[in-house]
Enzyme design. Structure first.
Site, PDB file in Angstrom:
ATOM      1  N   GLU A 654       5.688  -3.661  -9.608  1.00 11.84           N
ATOM      2  CA  GLU A 654       6.336  -4.690  -8.788  1.00 11.84           C
ATOM      3  C   GLU A 654       6.368  -4.305  -7.321  1.00 11.84           C
ATOM      4  OE1 GLU A 654       7.451  -8.065  -8.261  1.00 11.84           O
ATOM      5  OE2 GLU A 654       8.617  -7.770 -10.098  1.00 11.84           O
ATOM      6  N   GLU A 715       1.726   1.794   6.790  1.00 12.92           N
ATOM      7  CA  GLU A 715       1.129   2.682   5.804  1.00 12.92           C
ATOM      8  C   GLU A 715       0.875   4.044   6.443  1.00 12.92           C
ATOM      9  OE1 GLU A 715       0.317   2.037   2.413  1.00 12.92           O
ATOM     10  OE2 GLU A 715       1.702   0.407   2.906  1.00 12.92           O
ATOM     11  N   LYS A 730      -2.969  -6.192  -2.045  1.00 21.21           N
ATOM     12  CA  LYS A 730      -1.865  -6.956  -2.615  1.00 21.21           C
ATOM     13  C   LYS A 730      -2.344  -8.312  -3.122  1.00 21.21           C
ATOM     14  CE  LYS A 730       1.395  -4.843   0.656  1.00 21.21           C
ATOM     15  NZ  LYS A 730       2.366  -5.090   1.752  1.00 21.21           N
TER      16      LYS A 730
END
Length: 875
Positions: A654, A715, A730
């Site tokens: 998730e 990131e 994603k």
């Protein structure tokens, strides 16, 4: 036999206390036992209590005396040295406990006994064997010496005391066990408040010293308790009572408050450290409560064993009576539910404990031609009985087609040969297909009177074993409905015990967790959150997270204990660990005995993601924000998901899309409830949300990027965000959830930085590059172009947003900066937010929107933590 009279000053019944050799291993422990007896004899507010102590030999003494006998077979001189060593050990302990005027006569007795022992064993070398009576006579002296040693210490405490040789009182009827009718004058009269009695030893009807065999001193204690009509008998051990499971194998086990005699006997039969069933018989007859307490924690009340379990008939009658009473109450309320079938409310926990028998073999007979042939089971069991085989459990298929028994492993070959002889003719005629022996087994059993008429107990048992990936080889349920036993592979036994213990809520649900990337931002934040919530999880949710291994980019630490690493010191532990090795790390996780094993990957490593398939196949759950596996090689992704579908393990990711936002779970809910998703759009980059909300005519684009890096939103390599590559992963993850076989290169992505910047080699670590990247000239080159785009949007009363679209009808996806009008949900997107809109068949006029903060390590770790709790609830 005449009951011992109460002392003249006593107002309470006798109480009997039994102490094993482990409680009498040295002088300090003898003092502990003596002081405890004095304290117990004072009573509990109702007057002095006449007290009897049954003692075993000093810890290790029985082995020393056995060595004397064994040595005598080859060398009498060696036997003399061994008996001297035994005597000196006992005498040295004795001298520590009392002055010479007390110990002198006792020491003379011990040395005289040693001479008698040598006389007994002197002829063994000649006969080259050890008669059973010789071994029993010699080993019995350990109890005699021990009783006198404790007696000596009690004399220094100024309490009336005496000691008794049980051989003058207890007489066995046969070679096994049993209380004879021969008595002794020592049992009459007005005796001392504290009497020390030898355990284990007795006398045959012929007057020959013997022992009570395997039931030993416990049996001595319960026999004397019956003779005294005692108020209670206490078995002192080094644990806080009888545990729900073996705490050496199930660390979460805890003491049982109370047991019925029948439950205790079932537990003992299946290997639990309780009284031997025969030792309970005297107390059952006299309804004397038996307490199991901790000599090192006497304030703890321990476990009490008392009373009989109701028969099945009694239980059934009680259930029917309760149903009738409930039905009458319903009728009195107006008739509603008068025809309802009621069932008795089940206890919260229907079982009292889980135990096991190790070193078991399965002997199996199969024969299709035996169907309908009577007497097969009788012949089978007769063969076992004729060969003195101890049958632990039996299970039988219909019509005697297949019969399987569990026997002690050392008797497996003997049992196999007995059956082969008994069914020799049938084997020759092929009436019996096969008789086989399977070694390396263990029996695992659940026990408790609450199981009778409690629905779902066996189902819970089997489900727990299945969840722990434990294969059941045979199953049997006792007719009393107080136990269900299964045979499993020996290497699975401990995992089975822990899984079943947790399944019946006898302890917290425990997960063994291995964290990869524990030294990074997300991993470090996750560890902090676990530490903060540790008590809350245990107290309110009944969950316990044991971190058994942790890894950084260069070092790792693997725990060799059952209870997990000290996570408050995890950075230090990792730093002092060994070099990172994913194969060794995996092997350690696989070997963990906890049935619930979880790997949490907090990295963005492609190499780590390549292990997911292996972990899932091995039954190890995976939780991760790492997008590499979910968006990587399609074949590997499909194989991993197939393991999940087969129930091997769960894969929670998730947090790989939207950090802590429930984007994937919402999408799954839509699809699983039959909705059809037409379009997915929004913004899935927290970094880009921040940059596009911060950058303005006065704040250059490069400065906004620098701030995003400084706030920890990006990131590990900022170019991953600016190129759209991170967001593309994603998108691929969501697309695959939608059933679209998409790859990263299939996504149409607008890269915000030129190719030469993307490919340029910068000096330093990624962190150093990121910290400097917002200020270097290369990035400032695009400030002018980005400002022009911003001015154009503002001129149209629009804003710039990083827009993601997945079209399920075309199977295509795109990511790009575009002008957004004020009527679009993305218009008011805040600086640290993600937002996703689901346009579906049901959400026609207005899309279902998931929106919230999604930038930073804290939120990502929170999403990982949520996945872990979601997973543990399924356990």
């Amino acid at each position: 036999m005449k009951k011992l009279d109460l002392p003249g000053s006593a107002t309470c019944d006798w109480e009997v206390h039994k102490f094993g050799g482990a409680s009498l291993a040295n002088a300090e422990l003898y003092r502990t036992v003596g002081d405890l007896l004095v304290n117990e004899a004072k009573g509990r507010g109702s007057g002095a209590i006449p007290t009897m102590a049954i003692v075993s030999a000093m810890g290790g003494m029985t082995d020393l005396l056995i060595k004397v006998v064994d040595s005598a077979l080859s060398s009498f001189e060696e036997a003399k040295q061994d008996i001297q060593a035994a005597v000196e050990r006992q005498v040295a302990t004795l001298r520590e406990l009392a002055p010479a005027e007390i110990t002198g006569p006792i020491e003379q007795n011990i040395r005289k006994d040693a001479e008698d022992i040598l006389s007994i064993v002197q002829s063994l070398r000649m006969i080259r064997s050890v008669p059973a009576v010789t071994m029993e006579v010699v080993t019995g002296y350990g109890e005699i010496w021990s009783a006198q040693t404790l007696f000596a210490y009690l004399k220094t405490k100024n309490v009336p005391t005496d000691w008794i040789d049980a051989r003058n009182i207890l007489v066995v009827k046969s070679e096994l066990v049993g209380l004879g009718e021969k008595g002794s004058a020592a049992t009459g009269g007005n005796v001392s408040p504290i009497i020390v009695v030898t355990g284990f030893v007795a006398t045959t009807a012929e007057g020959v010293p013997t022992t009570l065999k395997r039931s030993g001193s416990d049996y001595s204690a319960t026999i004397f308790a019956k003779l005294l009509e005692a108020g209670r008998v206490t078995m002192w051990k080094n644990t806080d009572g009888v545990y729900t499971a073996d705490p050496r194998r199930v660390p979460e086990a805890f003491p049982i408050e109370s047991l019925k005699y029948d439950e205790a006997m079932e537990l003992a039969y299946f290997g639990a450290q309780v009284l031997h069933p025969s030792a309970m018989v005297p107390c059952i007859d006299g309804n004397i409560p038996v307490y199991v307490r901790n000599i090192f924690n006497p304030s703890f009340k321990g476990t009490v064993i008392q009373g009989r379990s109701p028969t099945l008939k009694d239980t059934d009658m009680a259930r029917r009576q309760e149903e009738e009473e409930e039905r009458k109450m319903e009728q009195q309320k107006g008739g509603a539910g008068a025809d309802k079938v009621f069932t008795k409310g089940a206890p919260v926990i229907p079982i009292k404990g889980i135990t096991s028998i190790d070193k078991v073999a399965l002997v199996n007979l199969e024969g299709a031609s035996l169907i309908g042939v009577p007497g097969v089971a009788q012949r089978f069991m007769a063969a076992m009985a004729d060969s003195n085989i101890n049958v632990l459990m039996i299970t039988q298929a219909s019509s005697e087609h297949s019969i399987c028994v569990a026997v002690p492993s050392e008797q497996g070959s003997k049992a196999l040969e007995a059956l082969q002889r008994a069914f020799e003719l049938e084997l020759a005629r092929s009436t019996v297909n096969s008789i086989s022996l399977l070694r390396g087994m263990s029996v695992v059993a659940i026990i408790g009177e609450g199981m009778a008429f409690t629905l779902g107990t066996a189902a819970t048992f089997m489900r727990a074993l299945a969840t722990a990936k434990v294969n059941v080889r045979a199953i049997a349920q006792g007719s009393s409905e107080r136990q269900v036993a299964v045979v499993v592979n020996a290497e699975d036994a401990t995992r089975a015990l822990r899984a079943v213990h947790q399944a019946f809520t006898l302890s917290e649900t425990v997960a063994s967790v291995a964290i990869i990337g524990a030294g990074g931002r997300v991993g470090g934040e996750l560890v902090d959150q676990l530490n903060q919530q540790k008590s809350e999880l245990k107290e309110k949710l009944g969950l316990q997270v044991n971190v058994i291994a942790a890894m950084s980019s260069s070092k790792m630490i693997i725990n060799d204990k059952l209870m997990g690493l000290d996570t408050s010191k995890l950075p230090e532990l990792i730093e002092n660990g060994v070099q990172t090795d994913l194969d060794a790390f995996t092997a350690a996780i696989e070997s963990d005995i906890n049935p619930h094993k979880v790997v949490i990957d907090c990295t963005s490593s492609e190499k780590v993601s390549e292990y997911y398939e292996k972990w899932l196949k091995a039954g190890i759950h995976v939780i991760t924000p790492n997008k590499m596996a979910g968006s990587g090689d399609l074949g590997r992704y499909r194989r991993s998901m197939e393991h999940v579908k087969q129930g091997s393990a769960q894969w929670h990711f998730e947090s790989s899309v939207g950090a802590a936002l429930p984007i994937i779970s919402t999408l799954r809910d839509l699809l699983q409830t039959g909705d059809s998703v037409k379009l997915v759009e929004g913004s899935l980059s927290g970094t880009m949300s921040y940059v596009l909300r911060t950058f303005s005519e006065t704040t250059p684009f490069s400065e906004a990027v620098r701030q995003a890096v400084a706030n920890g939103f990006s990131e590990s390599d900022i170019r991953t965000d600016l190129s759209g590559h991170d967001c593309a992963r994603k998108v691929v993850i969501l697309a695959r959830e939608l059933g679209i076989d998409m790859k990263v290169e299939d996504v149409e992505v607008e890269c915000l930085i030129p190719k030469d910047i993307m490919e340029k080699k910068y000096q330093g670590t990624r962190e150093e590059i990121n910290n400097a990247f917002g200020g270097i000239a290369d990035l400032k080159k695009i400030d002018s172009d980005m400002l022009d785009r911003l001015k154009k949007a503002l001129a149209n009363n629009n804003v710039l947003r990083y827009h993601t679209v997945i079209n399920t009808e075309t199977g295509r996806a795109s990511i790009k900066i575009q002008e957004t009008k004020n009527d679009h949900p993305l218009y008011r997107l805040k600086a640290d937010e993600n937002l996703i809109c689901f346009h579906t068949s049901r959400y026609k006029t207005s899309p279902l929107i998931v929106k919230g903060s999604a930038a930073g390590a804290e939120l990502t770790a929170s999403g990982v933590f949520s996945d872990l709790l979601r997973l543990m609830r399924t356990f």
